[in-house]
Design a protein around this motif. Sequence first.
Motif, short mmCIF file in Angstrom:
data_model
loop_
_atom_site.label_atom_id
_atom_site.label_comp_id
_atom_site.label_asym_id
_atom_site.label_seq_id
_atom_site.Cartn_x
_atom_site.Cartn_y
_atom_site.Cartn_z
N UNK A 101 0.93 -1.10 -0.20
CA UNK A 101 -0.08 0.41 0.19
C UNK A 101 0.54 0.76 -0.24
N UNK A 102 2.00 1.39 0.79
CA UNK A 102 3.09 2.37 0.65
C UNK A 102 3.57 2.66 -0.56
N UNK A 103 3.86 1.36 -1.16
CA UNK A 103 4.66 1.57 -2.78
C UNK A 103 3.51 2.34 -3.92
N UNK A 104 1.94 1.85 -3.72
CA UNK A 104 0.95 1.80 -4.92
C UNK A 104 0.88 3.17 -4.90
N UNK A 105 0.68 3.74 -3.12
CA UNK A 105 0.25 4.86 -3.00
C UNK A 105 1.83 5.60 -3.28
N UNK A 106 2.99 5.92 -3.66
CA UNK A 106 4.00 6.64 -3.83
C UNK A 106 4.42 6.57 -5.25
N UNK A 107 4.34 5.46 -6.18
CA UNK A 107 3.87 5.65 -7.60
C UNK A 107 2.68 6.29 -7.60
N UNK A 108 3.23 7.17 -9.33
CA UNK A 108 2.21 7.51 -9.95
C UNK A 108 1.53 6.87 -11.07
N UNK A 109 2.51 5.57 -11.74
CA UNK A 109 2.09 4.70 -12.14
C UNK A 109 2.32 2.96 -12.07
N UNK A 110 1.42 2.54 -12.27
CA UNK A 110 1.86 0.86 -11.68
C UNK A 110 2.02 0.16 -13.12
N UNK A 111 3.36 -1.04 -13.30
CA UNK A 111 3.13 -1.79 -14.37
C UNK A 111 2.76 -2.77 -13.74
N UNK A 112 1.61 -3.69 -14.02
CA UNK A 112 1.64 -4.74 -13.95
C UNK A 112 2.30 -5.68 -15.11
N UNK A 113 2.95 -7.16 -14.93
CA UNK A 113 3.41 -8.02 -15.25
C UNK A 113 2.65 -8.95 -16.13
N UNK A 114 1.70 -8.76 -15.73
CA UNK A 114 0.23 -10.02 -16.73
C UNK A 114 -0.96 -8.86 -16.45
N UNK A 115 -1.69 -9.43 -17.07
CA UNK A 115 -3.35 -8.52 -17.18
C UNK A 115 -3.86 -9.84 -15.45
N UNK A 116 -3.44 -11.04 -15.05
CA UNK A 116 -3.92 -11.22 -13.59
C UNK A 116 -3.53 -10.45 -12.76
#
Length: 335
Positions: A101-116
């Motif tokens: 949650x801390x990392x996601x709050x800090x990120x402007x953009x999130x890269x996911x390695x898969x659709x899942x």
Amino acid sequence: MLLCTSAAQAAQFDALRASNAAVSVHYVQADAFSPAQQWQVRRLVGSLAAPNEALVYHSPYYLMPYWTGVRTVLTVHDLIPLLLPETVSPRARLFFRVAHRLALRSADQVISVSKATAQDLAGIIGVDRRRIIIIPHGVDRRFHPQPQAEIERVRTAYDLPVRFILYLGINKPHKNLINLVHAIAMLPAHAPPLIIAGAWDNRYPETKELVTQLALTDRVRFLGPVNDVDLPGLYSAATVFVFPSRYEGFGFPVLEAMACGTPVACSNVSSLPEIVGEAAIQVDPLDAEQIAQAIHTVLASPELRESMREAGLAQSGTFSWARCAAQTLAAYRSM
């Protein structure tokens, strides 16, 4: 630039640094699990940011500085502790949730390695889908069908039979080796042996215990860690590669096996269906009988193995690190 947290890691980038003047490597003493990275990396990023010049910080892991002062990209690989809570301790699960949650709050953009994984980020943690970009990994070029001489070298080095069933990976609970062993017990006694290769975590002895309980010690062999240079030959030597994992954020082993021309039987959950497409036999990982039937089907038909080989090579060819890099660069530029 690359920020490295160990001298060994920094050494891995020497060739890249030598071939590309635009790449610089900076050593950070604090490792990913140390609170010191919060200020060490932040201070270094700040010192490298030229006035009025855009700078993007990309963390490939959720243990990162949670305030960088610049635009930040985060890559998320999986949410296994949250989706399979029984596989980790409550303390580890809580730490994982808070750190993510801390990392996601800090990120402007999130890269996911898969659709899942993207679906899990949105559904489990509530990340806005507009912040997520799906960028699959690639497969290293060294994974390709090996010449017979290399196959024989690896077979001799590890004392492998001509025909064998291969699993490659660690033995953590979500890898589902218990059901794989039960599946092997269902196969005819004359079926090729199962070779379980990869790092071993002694906290989870259940698989070896089950092999002994079911009197399968002559049909299941634990190979242990395999030298990295031998992996393409090991994949290529296998008659069938089986991967019954209950969850994978991406699933490198199935992609590497297909790239080496080996027929694959794998789970029909998480990211694996999008990785293998129509090239593999997919099964319910919780159904040992289905796993056994899939293995038997592949072993029984040379024609099927050849068609799966061709399909796997074509499917694996759609994944490349060049494409991954280009899409990642586009994500940087979009910011």
